[in-house]
Design an enzyme around this catalytic site. Structure first.
Site, PDB file in Angstrom:
ATOM      1  N   ASN A 138       1.531 -11.939  15.292  1.00  0.00           N
ATOM      2  CA  ASN A 138       0.519 -11.063  15.886  1.00  0.00           C
ATOM      3  C   ASN A 138       0.769  -9.579  15.645  1.00  0.00           C
ATOM      4  O   ASN A 138       0.098  -8.739  16.238  1.00  0.00           O
ATOM      5  CB  ASN A 138       0.424 -11.321  17.394  1.00  0.00           C
ATOM      6  CG  ASN A 138       0.200 -12.782  17.717  1.00  0.00           C
ATOM      7  OD1 ASN A 138       1.118 -13.438  18.197  1.00  0.00           O
ATOM      8  ND2 ASN A 138      -0.969 -13.310  17.418  1.00  0.00           N
ATOM      9  N   ILE A 188      -0.775  -4.290  16.475  1.00  0.00           N
ATOM     10  CA  ILE A 188      -0.562  -5.421  17.375  1.00  0.00           C
ATOM     11  C   ILE A 188      -1.899  -6.062  17.718  1.00  0.00           C
ATOM     12  O   ILE A 188      -2.834  -5.361  18.121  1.00  0.00           O
ATOM     13  CB  ILE A 188       0.125  -4.945  18.677  1.00  0.00           C
ATOM     14  CG1 ILE A 188       1.409  -4.182  18.350  1.00  0.00           C
ATOM     15  CG2 ILE A 188       0.391  -6.119  19.610  1.00  0.00           C
ATOM     16  CD1 ILE A 188       1.915  -3.317  19.482  1.00  0.00           C
ATOM     17  N   CYS A 189      -1.978  -7.368  17.578  1.00  0.00           N
ATOM     18  CA  CYS A 189      -3.176  -8.110  17.970  1.00  0.00           C
ATOM     19  C   CYS A 189      -2.955  -8.626  19.387  1.00  0.00           C
ATOM     20  O   CYS A 189      -2.264  -9.621  19.598  1.00  0.00           O
ATOM     21  CB  CYS A 189      -3.437  -9.262  17.001  1.00  0.00           C
ATOM     22  SG  CYS A 189      -4.956 -10.138  17.364  1.00  0.00           S
ATOM     23  N   LEU A 190      -3.529  -7.902  20.356  1.00  0.00           N
ATOM     24  CA  LEU A 190      -3.372  -8.245  21.763  1.00  0.00           C
ATOM     25  C   LEU A 190      -4.632  -7.791  22.490  1.00  0.00           C
ATOM     26  O   LEU A 190      -5.028  -6.630  22.368  1.00  0.00           O
ATOM     27  CB  LEU A 190      -2.124  -7.541  22.326  1.00  0.00           C
ATOM     28  CG  LEU A 190      -1.703  -7.863  23.742  1.00  0.00           C
ATOM     29  CD1 LEU A 190      -1.338  -9.344  23.897  1.00  0.00           C
ATOM     30  CD2 LEU A 190      -0.519  -6.999  24.154  1.00  0.00           C
TER      31      LEU A 190
END
Length: 153
Positions: free
Chosen positions: A78, A85-87
């Site tokens: 992620n 950041i993939c969040l």
């Protein structure tokens, strides 16, 4: 103006009661820029690693989420090679879950949790994600190797 007073309160709280394994401080060069360090949690491939992050707080904060990226390379499904950041809590709705009630401490804790529990179904790095799903041993070896190479002091 709201950003300045809100950040001052949040930084005071972070200094007084930092989340375990997280530190954060303002940049001396630029207002609205913070630096953070996250210690890799025990029993993860990032254990004993020290990961540096850059936090850019927009003028419309807290109505827009801060832009946070890893400066330390990390092997994670992620987090991409540029440190993005993939969040969901780092994005505005409707795609994301950012709310003005969230704060920097909560975001850093969420990133620390993401490090410990990757989400391979919403990857930024498809190859690392499939390795995590289908060859976890190799993923753990690679993640430990990167931690040793880039995040050891």
């Amino acid at each position: 103006m709201q950003r300045t007073s809100r950040l001052a309160r949040e930084l005071a709280l972070l200094a007084a009661e930092p989340p375990p394994g997280v530190t954060c401080w303002p940049s001396e060069q630029r207002s609205g820029e913070l630096h953070a360090q996250i210690l890799g949690s025990a029993d993860t491939p990032y254990e004993k690693g020290i990961f540096n992050l850059e936090i850019l707080v927009p003028a419309r904060y807290p109505f827009e989420p801060p832009n946070i990226r890893f400066l330390t390379p990390i092997y994670h499904p992620n987090i991409d090679s540029a440190g993005r950041i993939c969040l969901d809590v780092l994005k505005l709705p409707p795609q994301g879950a950012w709310r003005p009630s969230l704060n920097i401490s909560t975001l850093l804790t969420s990133i620390q949790l993401l490090m410990a529990e990757p989400n391979p179904d919403d990857p930024l790095m498809a190859d690392i994600s499939s390795e995590y799903k289908y060859n976890k041993q190799l993923f753990l070896i690679n993640a430990r190797e990167w931690t040793k190479k880039y995040a050891s002091q």
